[in-house]
Write a protein that holds these residues in place. Structure first.
Motif, mmCIF file in Angstrom:
data_model
loop_
_atom_site.group_PDB
_atom_site.id
_atom_site.type_symbol
_atom_site.label_atom_id
_atom_site.label_comp_id
_atom_site.label_asym_id
_atom_site.label_seq_id
_atom_site.Cartn_x
_atom_site.Cartn_y
_atom_site.Cartn_z
ATOM 1 N N LYS A 1 0.831 -1.220 0.000
ATOM 2 C CA LYS A 1 0.000 0.000 0.000
ATOM 3 C C LYS A 1 0.853 1.252 0.000
ATOM 4 O O LYS A 1 2.031 1.204 0.365
ATOM 5 C CB LYS A 1 -0.931 -0.007 1.209
ATOM 6 C CG LYS A 1 -0.209 -0.067 2.552
ATOM 7 C CD LYS A 1 -1.116 0.214 3.727
ATOM 8 C CE LYS A 1 -2.004 -0.947 4.050
ATOM 9 N NZ LYS A 1 -2.819 -0.711 5.250
ATOM 10 N N PRO A 2 0.269 2.398 -0.372
ATOM 11 C CA PRO A 2 1.006 3.670 -0.318
ATOM 12 C C PRO A 2 1.370 4.029 1.126
ATOM 13 O O PRO A 2 0.683 3.647 2.070
ATOM 14 C CB PRO A 2 0.013 4.689 -0.884
ATOM 15 C CG PRO A 2 -1.009 3.896 -1.620
ATOM 16 C CD PRO A 2 -1.072 2.563 -0.934
ATOM 17 N N PHE A 3 2.449 4.773 1.256
ATOM 18 C CA PHE A 3 2.964 5.162 2.570
ATOM 19 C C PHE A 3 1.897 5.850 3.421
ATOM 20 O O PHE A 3 1.797 5.607 4.627
ATOM 21 C CB PHE A 3 4.181 6.087 2.394
ATOM 22 C CG PHE A 3 4.687 6.648 3.682
ATOM 23 C CD1 PHE A 3 5.355 5.847 4.593
ATOM 24 C CD2 PHE A 3 4.486 7.991 3.995
ATOM 25 C CE1 PHE A 3 5.821 6.368 5.791
ATOM 26 C CE2 PHE A 3 4.947 8.517 5.186
ATOM 27 C CZ PHE A 3 5.620 7.707 6.099
ATOM 28 N N GLU A 4 1.070 6.705 2.798
ATOM 29 C CA GLU A 4 0.072 7.497 3.532
ATOM 30 C C GLU A 4 -0.919 6.623 4.297
ATOM 31 O O GLU A 4 -1.557 7.083 5.249
ATOM 32 C CB GLU A 4 -0.713 8.405 2.580
ATOM 33 C CG GLU A 4 0.114 9.390 1.792
ATOM 34 C CD GLU A 4 0.851 8.761 0.613
ATOM 35 O OE1 GLU A 4 0.276 7.881 -0.080
ATOM 36 O OE2 GLU A 4 2.016 9.133 0.395
ATOM 37 N N TYR A 5 -1.080 5.373 3.880
ATOM 38 C CA TYR A 5 -2.074 4.489 4.508
ATOM 39 C C TYR A 5 -1.462 3.499 5.489
ATOM 40 O O TYR A 5 -2.157 2.636 6.024
ATOM 41 C CB TYR A 5 -2.862 3.740 3.419
ATOM 42 C CG TYR A 5 -3.643 4.671 2.538
ATOM 43 C CD1 TYR A 5 -4.789 5.307 3.001
ATOM 44 C CD2 TYR A 5 -3.216 4.952 1.241
ATOM 45 C CE1 TYR A 5 -5.491 6.190 2.195
ATOM 46 C CE2 TYR A 5 -3.914 5.828 0.431
ATOM 47 C CZ TYR A 5 -5.056 6.444 0.913
ATOM 48 O OH TYR A 5 -5.754 7.319 0.114
ATOM 49 N N ILE A 6 -0.181 3.617 5.734
ATOM 50 C CA ILE A 6 0.489 2.709 6.676
ATOM 51 C C ILE A 6 0.394 3.285 8.076
ATOM 52 O O ILE A 6 0.627 4.474 8.293
ATOM 53 C CB ILE A 6 1.955 2.496 6.259
ATOM 54 C CG1 ILE A 6 2.007 1.760 4.913
ATOM 55 C CG2 ILE A 6 2.714 1.709 7.320
ATOM 56 C CD1 ILE A 6 3.396 1.643 4.315
ATOM 57 N N THR A 7 0.055 2.435 9.046
ATOM 58 C CA THR A 7 -0.113 2.881 10.428
ATOM 59 C C THR A 7 1.008 2.346 11.312
ATOM 60 O O THR A 7 1.682 1.363 10.974
ATOM 61 C CB THR A 7 -1.458 2.388 11.003
ATOM 62 O OG1 THR A 7 -1.421 0.954 11.092
ATOM 63 C CG2 THR A 7 -2.632 2.828 10.141
ATOM 64 N N VAL A 8 1.179 2.985 12.455
ATOM 65 C CA VAL A 8 2.151 2.525 13.454
ATOM 66 C C VAL A 8 1.815 1.109 13.894
ATOM 67 O O VAL A 8 2.700 0.260 14.049
ATOM 68 C CB VAL A 8 2.196 3.491 14.661
ATOM 69 C CG1 VAL A 8 3.033 2.915 15.796
ATOM 70 C CG2 VAL A 8 2.736 4.860 14.241
ATOM 71 N N SER A 9 0.529 0.829 14.078
ATOM 72 C CA SER A 9 0.110 -0.512 14.511
ATOM 73 C C SER A 9 0.551 -1.583 13.516
ATOM 74 O O SER A 9 1.027 -2.652 13.910
ATOM 75 C CB SER A 9 -1.410 -0.579 14.679
ATOM 76 O OG SER A 9 -1.807 0.295 15.700
ATOM 77 N N GLU A 10 0.401 -1.298 12.227
ATOM 78 C CA GLU A 10 0.809 -2.267 11.199
ATOM 79 C C GLU A 10 2.321 -2.492 11.221
ATOM 80 O O GLU A 10 2.792 -3.620 11.093
ATOM 81 C CB GLU A 10 0.402 -1.770 9.814
ATOM 82 C CG GLU A 10 -1.087 -1.798 9.557
ATOM 83 C CD GLU A 10 -1.431 -1.137 8.226
ATOM 84 O OE1 GLU A 10 -2.152 -1.784 7.444
ATOM 85 O OE2 GLU A 10 -0.987 0.000 7.989
ATOM 86 N N ILE A 11 3.058 -1.403 11.381
ATOM 87 C CA ILE A 11 4.518 -1.511 11.440
ATOM 88 C C ILE A 11 4.927 -2.374 12.629
ATOM 89 O O ILE A 11 5.752 -3.285 12.502
ATOM 90 C CB ILE A 11 5.173 -0.114 11.512
ATOM 91 C CG1 ILE A 11 4.948 0.638 10.204
ATOM 92 C CG2 ILE A 11 6.664 -0.218 11.825
ATOM 93 C CD1 ILE A 11 5.221 2.118 10.268
ATOM 94 N N CYS A 12 4.334 -2.086 13.791
ATOM 95 C CA CYS A 12 4.662 -2.833 15.007
ATOM 96 C C CYS A 12 4.321 -4.311 14.860
ATOM 97 O O CYS A 12 5.112 -5.186 15.243
ATOM 98 C CB CYS A 12 3.935 -2.243 16.215
ATOM 99 S SG CYS A 12 4.514 -0.582 16.643
ATOM 100 N N LYS A 13 3.160 -4.594 14.288
ATOM 101 C CA LYS A 13 2.745 -5.979 14.097
ATOM 102 C C LYS A 13 3.729 -6.710 13.182
ATOM 103 O O LYS A 13 4.159 -7.825 13.484
ATOM 104 C CB LYS A 13 1.330 -6.028 13.515
ATOM 105 C CG LYS A 13 0.798 -7.435 13.339
ATOM 106 C CD LYS A 13 -0.624 -7.414 12.803
ATOM 107 C CE LYS A 13 -1.106 -8.848 12.577
ATOM 108 N NZ LYS A 13 -2.434 -8.886 11.971
ATOM 109 N N ASN A 14 4.093 -6.080 12.056
ATOM 110 C CA ASN A 14 5.035 -6.689 11.111
ATOM 111 C C ASN A 14 6.431 -6.856 11.697
ATOM 112 O O ASN A 14 7.135 -7.803 11.361
ATOM 113 C CB ASN A 14 5.112 -5.864 9.825
ATOM 114 C CG ASN A 14 4.062 -6.258 8.821
ATOM 115 O OD1 ASN A 14 4.262 -7.181 8.057
ATOM 116 N ND2 ASN A 14 2.939 -5.566 8.845
ATOM 117 N N ALA A 15 6.835 -5.918 12.540
ATOM 118 C CA ALA A 15 8.179 -5.962 13.130
ATOM 119 C C ALA A 15 8.229 -6.833 14.384
ATOM 120 O O ALA A 15 9.318 -7.180 14.852
ATOM 121 C CB ALA A 15 8.641 -4.544 13.467
#
Length: 198
Positions: A26-40
């Motif tokens: 997805k485009p950067f504008e639609y990425i959330t902190v929660s998604e980053i944390c979950k993936n990391a």
């Protein structure tokens, strides 16, 4: 680097890779902190220990990608971009195996990441990196070869877009040809069949 620094950098790398993975979807504008944390595999407090905003992570991720790319080049090849005015003209020719081999090796080793970086080059700030490279490397080289100022940007676009087209075709075909073959194809396209470095 002590253990806590190592842990800090490993966590930061996980978040860099998580952001890269999400940019594929997805485009950067639609990425959330929660998604980053979950993936990391980290919690939100860990994210905010490292960054104030997702934009800060984006800047770090761009630096991570550039540092990873530059690690493929020897100190000798990296130093070639300094003192351009004092170098012999034959030292200013960067379309050769010495430079193409590490470049192509990085691309082959990081196919997916390279593809994501290409499709998000503006978001990752690589347009600004190109601008700085043009001002500090390409333009001085073209000056040494006496290219008129008003055509230099066109000349660089010709070279860069041509090389990128070959790379994209190579990626599309699953990097089916060897690095030496792709280096030869680029050299033939730039210099002609009789003058290419094999």
């Amino acid at each position: 680097m002590n253990k806590s620094q190592s842990k800090y950098f490993n966590t930061a790398k996980k978040m860099d890779l998580a952001l890269i993975s999400l940019l594929k979807k997805k485009p950067f504008e639609y990425i959330t902190v929660s998604e980053i944390c979950k993936n990391a595999g980290v919690n939100r407090s860990t994210f905010y220990l490292h960054y104030e905003t997702i934009g800060d992570l984006l800047n770090e991720t761009a630096r991570y990608l550039l540092d990873d790319f530059l690690a493929y080049f020897s100190p000798d090849t990296k130093s070639a971009v300094f003192n351009l005015k004092d170098r012999n003209p034959d030292e200013l020719i960067f379309i050769c195996d010495k430079y193409l081999t590490p470049y192509l090796t990085y691309i082959k080793d990081h196919r997916e990441v390279f593809g994501i970086a290409l499709s998000h080059n503006k978001t990752l700030g690589f347009e600004d990196v190109y601008r700085r490279m043009y001002e500090n490397i390409f333009n001085p080289i073209l000056d040494r070869f006496h290219y008129p100022t008003n055509v230099r940007q066109y000349v660089m676009m010709y070279y860069l877009n041509g090389i990128n087209a070959i790379i994209l075709e190579w990626l599309k075909n699953g990097c089916d040809r060897s690095i030496n073959e792709i280096s030869e194809i680029i050299s033939v396209c730039i210099y002609g069949k009789d003058n290419a470095n094999g």
